[in-house]
Design a protein around this motif. Structure first.
Motif, mmCIF file in Angstrom:
data_model
loop_
_atom_site.group_PDB
_atom_site.id
_atom_site.type_symbol
_atom_site.label_atom_id
_atom_site.label_comp_id
_atom_site.label_asym_id
_atom_site.label_seq_id
_atom_site.Cartn_x
_atom_site.Cartn_y
_atom_site.Cartn_z
ATOM 1 N N LEU A 1 0.850 -1.193 0.000
ATOM 2 C CA LEU A 1 0.000 0.000 0.000
ATOM 3 C C LEU A 1 0.883 1.240 0.000
ATOM 4 O O LEU A 1 1.790 1.371 0.823
ATOM 5 N N THR A 2 0.607 2.149 -0.925
ATOM 6 C CA THR A 2 1.313 3.430 -0.978
ATOM 7 C C THR A 2 0.338 4.542 -0.639
ATOM 8 O O THR A 2 -0.759 4.621 -1.202
ATOM 9 N N ASP A 3 0.722 5.387 0.311
ATOM 10 C CA ASP A 3 -0.070 6.554 0.709
ATOM 11 C C ASP A 3 0.910 7.702 0.872
ATOM 12 O O ASP A 3 1.614 7.787 1.882
ATOM 13 N N THR A 4 0.974 8.575 -0.127
ATOM 14 C CA THR A 4 1.989 9.621 -0.114
ATOM 15 C C THR A 4 1.402 10.940 -0.594
ATOM 16 O O THR A 4 0.263 10.986 -1.077
ATOM 17 N N SER A 5 2.170 12.004 -0.449
ATOM 18 C CA SER A 5 1.691 13.327 -0.834
ATOM 19 C C SER A 5 2.865 14.240 -1.178
ATOM 20 O O SER A 5 3.927 14.169 -0.551
ATOM 21 N N ASP A 6 2.629 15.087 -2.174
ATOM 22 C CA ASP A 6 3.596 16.124 -2.536
ATOM 23 C C ASP A 6 3.117 17.507 -2.114
ATOM 24 O O ASP A 6 3.734 18.514 -2.481
ATOM 25 N N SER A 7 2.034 17.561 -1.344
ATOM 26 C CA SER A 7 1.480 18.843 -0.934
ATOM 27 C C SER A 7 2.441 19.586 -0.011
ATOM 28 O O SER A 7 3.114 18.977 0.834
ATOM 29 N N ASP A 8 2.494 20.929 -0.172
ATOM 30 C CA ASP A 8 3.350 21.718 0.711
ATOM 31 C C ASP A 8 2.771 21.823 2.120
ATOM 32 O O ASP A 8 3.422 22.337 3.030
ATOM 33 N N LYS A 9 1.539 21.343 2.311
ATOM 34 C CA LYS A 9 0.931 21.317 3.639
ATOM 35 C C LYS A 9 1.066 19.951 4.308
ATOM 36 O O LYS A 9 0.531 19.741 5.399
ATOM 37 N N ALA A 10 1.759 19.044 3.640
ATOM 38 C CA ALA A 10 1.853 17.667 4.132
ATOM 39 C C ALA A 10 3.234 17.349 4.668
ATOM 40 O O ALA A 10 4.252 17.764 4.105
ATOM 41 N N THR A 11 3.242 16.606 5.769
ATOM 42 C CA THR A 11 4.479 16.026 6.302
ATOM 43 C C THR A 11 4.311 14.512 6.254
ATOM 44 O O THR A 11 3.446 13.951 6.933
ATOM 45 N N VAL A 12 5.105 13.874 5.414
ATOM 46 C CA VAL A 12 4.978 12.432 5.211
ATOM 47 C C VAL A 12 5.884 11.706 6.196
ATOM 48 O O VAL A 12 7.097 11.947 6.244
ATOM 49 N N GLY A 13 5.282 10.832 6.994
ATOM 50 C CA GLY A 13 6.022 10.031 7.955
ATOM 51 C C GLY A 13 5.899 8.556 7.664
ATOM 52 O O GLY A 13 5.224 8.140 6.710
ATOM 53 N N LYS A 14 6.532 7.743 8.485
ATOM 54 C CA LYS A 14 6.509 6.293 8.292
ATOM 55 C C LYS A 14 5.096 5.737 8.401
ATOM 56 O O LYS A 14 4.720 4.816 7.671
ATOM 57 N N ASP A 15 4.298 6.291 9.322
ATOM 58 C CA ASP A 15 2.968 5.739 9.593
ATOM 59 C C ASP A 15 1.842 6.504 8.915
ATOM 60 O O ASP A 15 0.676 6.161 9.099
ATOM 61 N N GLY A 16 2.163 7.533 8.144
ATOM 62 C CA GLY A 16 1.098 8.265 7.479
ATOM 63 C C GLY A 16 1.500 9.698 7.156
ATOM 64 O O GLY A 16 2.689 10.041 7.142
ATOM 65 N N ILE A 17 0.497 10.528 6.911
ATOM 66 C CA ILE A 17 0.712 11.902 6.488
ATOM 67 C C ILE A 17 -0.025 12.845 7.436
ATOM 68 O O ILE A 17 -1.170 12.579 7.813
ATOM 69 N N VAL A 18 0.624 13.947 7.804
ATOM 70 C CA VAL A 18 -0.009 14.983 8.612
ATOM 71 C C VAL A 18 -0.152 16.233 7.743
ATOM 72 O O VAL A 18 0.834 16.724 7.180
#
Length: 225
Positions: free
Chosen positions: A48-65
């Motif tokens: 499963l891939t769950d990622t983001s290139d948004s400038d409001k996103a912080t991508v971590g090991k367990d998900g995105i904030v």
């Protein structure tokens, strides 16, 4: 040597000859070479891939904030499942649920948040590829999106199943949703398709599929995820 002795010697030699012949006799027989019946088991292997290139996103090991989310934002959130090229044919599903980190007041309800996912899938043209079922995974209720056909890689390349690629925050959200926190959680599941049914797969995700002894059949991870 007299005739009696000659006769006795001849009889003795005959007996020895008979005994020798008798010792080499055997039944008619045959045999084949050993055939080595080797069995190589298959596997079901997904990522499963769950990622983001948004400038409001912080991508971590367990998900995105996502921070400072505002009405009208189009937030990049790319969710897809990859079925390994060497995987056996499989049923594949993605469980989507909503989680909150704050009090119940002043936040969008779970139906509104799930609506964001459905709207994204409609806009991106992926909705028709997935069937929806309401299930519970543990104590969490949500929607299980099941890919609407068996996924059977050909051994040459991975198969990628897109769920959605962004989330749009409605411009209708007003101050009643200000400073609220919510999470969209995703988890992928898969089982072999051969000797199994889609109904059993859904029951297994829901935690209601049991064996002959009444034990719940649970998912296990394959490999290192």
């Amino acid at each position: 040597m007299n005739k009696k002795n000659i006769l006795t010697a001849a009889v003795s030699l005959s007996l020895v000859a008979c005994l020798s012949i008798g010792a080499t006799l055997a039944y008619f027989t045959d045999k084949t070479d050993v055939k080595n019946n080797a069995f190589t088991t298959g596997n079901v292997d997904i990522t499963l891939t769950d990622t983001s290139d948004s400038d409001k996103a912080t991508v971590g090991k367990d998900g995105i904030v996502y921070d400072n989310v505002l009405p009208g934002d189009n937030l990049d959130k790319n969710v897809y499942v990859t079925v390994d090229k060497n995987s056996s044919a499989a049923y594949v599903g993605v469980f989507v649920s909503v989680d909150y980190n704050d009090a119940e007041s002043g936040r969008p309800d779970s139906y509104d948040v799930m609506g964001l996912v459905n709207d994204a899938m409609m806009r991106q043209g992926t909705m028709n590829n997935w069937d929806q079922y309401y299930v519970n995974v543990g104590d969490t209720d949500g929607v299980l999106y099941v890919y609407n056909q068996v996924v059977d890689p050909d051994g040459t390349e991975d198969v990628v199943l897109d769920l959605f690629s962004d989330i749009q925050i409605p411009t209708t959200w007003d101050n009643s949703f200000a400073s609220s926190q919510f999470a969209i959680n995703v988890q992928a599941f898969a089982t072999q398709a051969e000797n199994f049914s889609e109904g059993q797969f859904i029951e297994m995700v829901d935690g209601t599929l049991t064996d002959a002894n009444g034990n719940v059949i649970e998912f296990q991870e394959f490999g290192n995820k």
